[in-house]
Design a protein around this motif. Structure first.
Motif, PDB file in Angstrom:
ATOM      1  N   LEU A  57       0.843  -1.198   0.000  1.00  0.00           N
ATOM      2  CA  LEU A  57       0.000   0.000   0.000  1.00  0.00           C
ATOM      3  C   LEU A  57       0.880   1.251   0.000  1.00  0.00           C
ATOM      4  CD1 LEU A  57      -2.641  -1.068   2.689  1.00  0.00           C
ATOM      5  CD2 LEU A  57      -2.735  -1.376   0.204  1.00  0.00           C
ATOM      6  N   GLY A  58       0.725   2.084  -1.019  1.00  0.00           N
ATOM      7  CA  GLY A  58       1.564   3.275  -1.151  1.00  0.00           C
ATOM      8  C   GLY A  58       2.935   2.898  -1.672  1.00  0.00           C
ATOM      9  N   SER A  59       2.976   2.273  -2.838  1.00  0.00           N
ATOM     10  CA  SER A  59       4.191   1.601  -3.310  1.00  0.00           C
ATOM     11  C   SER A  59       5.257   2.526  -3.882  1.00  0.00           C
ATOM     12  CB  SER A  59       3.819   0.543  -4.359  1.00  0.00           C
ATOM     13  OG  SER A  59       4.867  -0.363  -4.571  1.00  0.00           O
ATOM     14  N   GLY A  60       4.893   3.751  -4.273  1.00  0.00           N
ATOM     15  CA  GLY A  60       5.909   4.677  -4.792  1.00  0.00           C
ATOM     16  C   GLY A  60       6.526   4.189  -6.087  1.00  0.00           C
ATOM     17  N   THR A  78       0.828  -7.039  -5.721  1.00  0.00           N
ATOM     18  CA  THR A  78       0.061  -5.921  -6.248  1.00  0.00           C
ATOM     19  C   THR A  78       0.605  -4.662  -5.598  1.00  0.00           C
ATOM     20  OG1 THR A  78      -1.940  -7.243  -6.548  1.00  0.00           O
ATOM     21  CG2 THR A  78      -2.213  -4.852  -6.434  1.00  0.00           C
ATOM     22  N   ALA A  79       1.020  -3.710  -6.408  1.00  0.00           N
ATOM     23  CA  ALA A  79       1.626  -2.474  -5.908  1.00  0.00           C
ATOM     24  C   ALA A  79       0.612  -1.349  -6.043  1.00  0.00           C
ATOM     25  CB  ALA A  79       2.903  -2.153  -6.681  1.00  0.00           C
ATOM     26  N   VAL A  80       0.022  -0.942  -4.915  1.00  0.00           N
ATOM     27  CA  VAL A  80      -1.031   0.077  -4.910  1.00  0.00           C
ATOM     28  C   VAL A  80      -0.396   1.457  -4.777  1.00  0.00           C
ATOM     29  CG1 VAL A  80      -3.070   0.938  -3.720  1.00  0.00           C
ATOM     30  CG2 VAL A  80      -2.653  -1.536  -3.867  1.00  0.00           C
ATOM     31  N   GLU A  81      -0.770   2.362  -5.670  1.00  0.00           N
ATOM     32  CA  GLU A  81      -0.222   3.721  -5.644  1.00  0.00           C
ATOM     33  C   GLU A  81      -1.285   4.701  -6.115  1.00  0.00           C
ATOM     34  OE1 GLU A  81       1.463   7.045  -5.249  1.00  0.00           O
ATOM     35  OE2 GLU A  81       2.525   5.263  -4.518  1.00  0.00           O
ATOM     36  N   VAL A  82      -1.508   5.746  -5.336  1.00  0.00           N
ATOM     37  CA  VAL A  82      -2.574   6.702  -5.641  1.00  0.00           C
ATOM     38  C   VAL A  82      -2.178   7.708  -6.720  1.00  0.00           C
ATOM     39  CG1 VAL A  82      -1.952   8.425  -3.885  1.00  0.00           C
ATOM     40  CG2 VAL A  82      -4.359   8.125  -4.525  1.00  0.00           C
ATOM     41  N   ILE A  90       5.992   2.273 -11.503  1.00  0.00           N
ATOM     42  CA  ILE A  90       6.082   0.910 -10.976  1.00  0.00           C
ATOM     43  C   ILE A  90       6.123  -0.102 -12.116  1.00  0.00           C
ATOM     44  CG2 ILE A  90       4.830  -0.867  -9.685  1.00  0.00           C
ATOM     45  CD1 ILE A  90       3.738   1.464  -7.922  1.00  0.00           C
ATOM     46  N   ALA A  91       5.260   0.094 -13.100  1.00  0.00           N
ATOM     47  CA  ALA A  91       5.236  -0.816 -14.253  1.00  0.00           C
ATOM     48  C   ALA A  91       6.570  -0.786 -14.999  1.00  0.00           C
ATOM     49  CB  ALA A  91       4.089  -0.453 -15.187  1.00  0.00           C
ATOM     50  N   ARG A  92       7.137   0.394 -15.158  1.00  0.00           N
ATOM     51  CA  ARG A  92       8.420   0.524 -15.858  1.00  0.00           C
ATOM     52  C   ARG A  92       9.544  -0.130 -15.063  1.00  0.00           C
ATOM     53  NH1 ARG A  92       8.994   6.622 -16.245  1.00  0.00           N
ATOM     54  NH2 ARG A  92      10.925   6.153 -17.386  1.00  0.00           N
ATOM     55  N   ASN A  93       9.547   0.049 -13.737  1.00  0.00           N
ATOM     56  CA  ASN A  93      10.585  -0.568 -12.912  1.00  0.00           C
ATOM     57  C   ASN A  93      10.443  -2.084 -12.873  1.00  0.00           C
ATOM     58  OD1 ASN A  93      12.254   1.585 -12.076  1.00  0.00           O
ATOM     59  ND2 ASN A  93      10.761   2.230 -10.535  1.00  0.00           N
ATOM     60  N   SER A 104       1.898  -6.265 -10.258  1.00  0.00           N
ATOM     61  CA  SER A 104       0.735  -5.648 -10.895  1.00  0.00           C
ATOM     62  C   SER A 104       0.480  -4.282 -10.272  1.00  0.00           C
ATOM     63  CB  SER A 104      -0.504  -6.533 -10.706  1.00  0.00           C
ATOM     64  OG  SER A 104      -0.305  -7.809 -11.262  1.00  0.00           O
ATOM     65  N   PRO A 105       0.771  -3.183 -10.975  1.00  0.00           N
ATOM     66  CA  PRO A 105       0.469  -1.855 -10.433  1.00  0.00           C
ATOM     67  C   PRO A 105      -1.039  -1.633 -10.377  1.00  0.00           C
ATOM     68  CG  PRO A 105       2.034  -1.747 -12.275  1.00  0.00           C
ATOM     69  CD  PRO A 105       1.436  -3.102 -12.295  1.00  0.00           C
ATOM     70  N   LEU A 106      -1.492  -0.967  -9.331  1.00  0.00           N
ATOM     71  CA  LEU A 106      -2.896  -0.621  -9.191  1.00  0.00           C
ATOM     72  C   LEU A 106      -2.989   0.832  -8.741  1.00  0.00           C
ATOM     73  CD1 LEU A 106      -5.937  -1.286  -9.064  1.00  0.00           C
ATOM     74  CD2 LEU A 106      -5.566  -2.133  -6.730  1.00  0.00           C
ATOM     75  N   CYS A 107      -3.457   1.704  -9.608  1.00  0.00           N
ATOM     76  CA  CYS A 107      -3.604   3.113  -9.270  1.00  0.00           C
ATOM     77  C   CYS A 107      -4.944   3.282  -8.571  1.00  0.00           C
ATOM     78  CB  CYS A 107      -3.530   3.982 -10.526  1.00  0.00           C
ATOM     79  SG  CYS A 107      -3.498   5.749 -10.164  1.00  0.00           S
ATOM     80  N   ALA A 108      -4.899   3.449  -7.250  1.00  0.00           N
ATOM     81  CA  ALA A 108      -6.127   3.511  -6.466  1.00  0.00           C
ATOM     82  C   ALA A 108      -5.851   4.141  -5.112  1.00  0.00           C
ATOM     83  CB  ALA A 108      -6.711   2.108  -6.292  1.00  0.00           C
TER      84      ALA A 108
END
Length: 261
Positions: A57-60, A78-82, A90-93, A104-108
């Protein structure tokens, strides 16, 4: 047969490229929070669970899932990032390090996430959450840093409530936090039925007050917490010594990305 080479990074003007612990190739925002000690210690504090789906949560930049996957501590994450720009980062890294199929990045917003958003309840939730109230400290000129450091998009109660929603009964929530706000964290955990089970205070040196605290809590666990001996990061400096030296305990943690329990 050798693995294909990893792609070379393409950077925007506001980005920098580094190689960090475990030889992770990391793109970071110049105006965002960069990889630091707290995140690495959190990754080390997590016990190995190689069959587990983790949620950060808040993956940066995605550094925490990258560290855990590099050491084989989790199956996928799952990497959650607002912030949309960081969710894209995150996807690029993940691609830079060959983990596109595992991260799996999740913008939320953590206040909105439910188990159905991540494929069901999980066994492990992690976070290095924003640790400052919006009324505390000077506002960062960078919006990226301000959102990462301050409770703009959810306070610690919201992060704990999200972790509790996403976890299976008996699942673990592991986070790093500020000692001066420990009561806020413990209260939020209690309200979300997250029972602290392990706790380690981190000190810069033997003479300093703790600078951070690492906590593992269990959803629905029985009351019982084990407070380990404190982690002292640096030895006392000798006269004319320019660089600070890590303690043997800290060296071992940095070498293995794990705590000796």
């Amino acid at each position: 047969m050798t693995d294909p080479p990893l792609p070379s990074p393409r950077l925007f003007d506001d980005e920098r490229f580094d190689t960090v612990n475990e030889q992770i190739r990391l793109i970071q925002k110049k105006q965002g929070l960069t990889f630091g000690t707290d995140t690495f210690l959190l990754a080390a504090f997590v016990k190995s669970a190689p069959k587990t789906h983790a949620v950060d949560l808040g993956s940066g930049t995605g550094i925490l899932p990258l560290l855990l996957l590099a050491k084989g501590k989790v199956k996928c994450a799952t990497a959650v990032e607002v912030q949309p720009a960081f969710a894209d980062l995150i996807a690029r890294n993940a691609a830079l390090n060959g983990f596109s199929d595992k991260i799996s990045p999740l913008c939320a917003d953590v206040r909105d996430i439910r188990p159905e958003n991540i494929g069901g309840e999980v066994g492990l939730v992690l976070s290095n959450p924003p640790y400052m109230k919006c009324t505390s400290g000077k506002r960062n000129e960078s919006d990226e840093k301000y959102i990462a450091r301050h409770e703009v998009c959810g306070n610690i109660a919201d992060f704990c409530a999200c972790a509790a929603r996403l976890l299976k009964h008996g699942g673990k929530f592991v986070c790093v936090w500020r000692p001066d706000r420990l009561t806020d964290l413990l209260g939020a955990m209690h309200d979300s039925r997250l029972e602290p089970k392990r706790m380690t205070f981190v000190h810069a040196d033997a003479e300093s007050e703790p600078c951070s605290v690492l906590i593992e809590a269990v959803k629905g666990g029985a009351p019982s917490v084990r407070i380990s001996k404190p982690l002292i990061l640096y030895q006392a400096q000798e006269k004319n010594e320019k660089a600070r030296r890590l303690t043997e305990q800290a060296k071992k943690i940095y070498d293995t990305c794990s705590f000796d329990d």
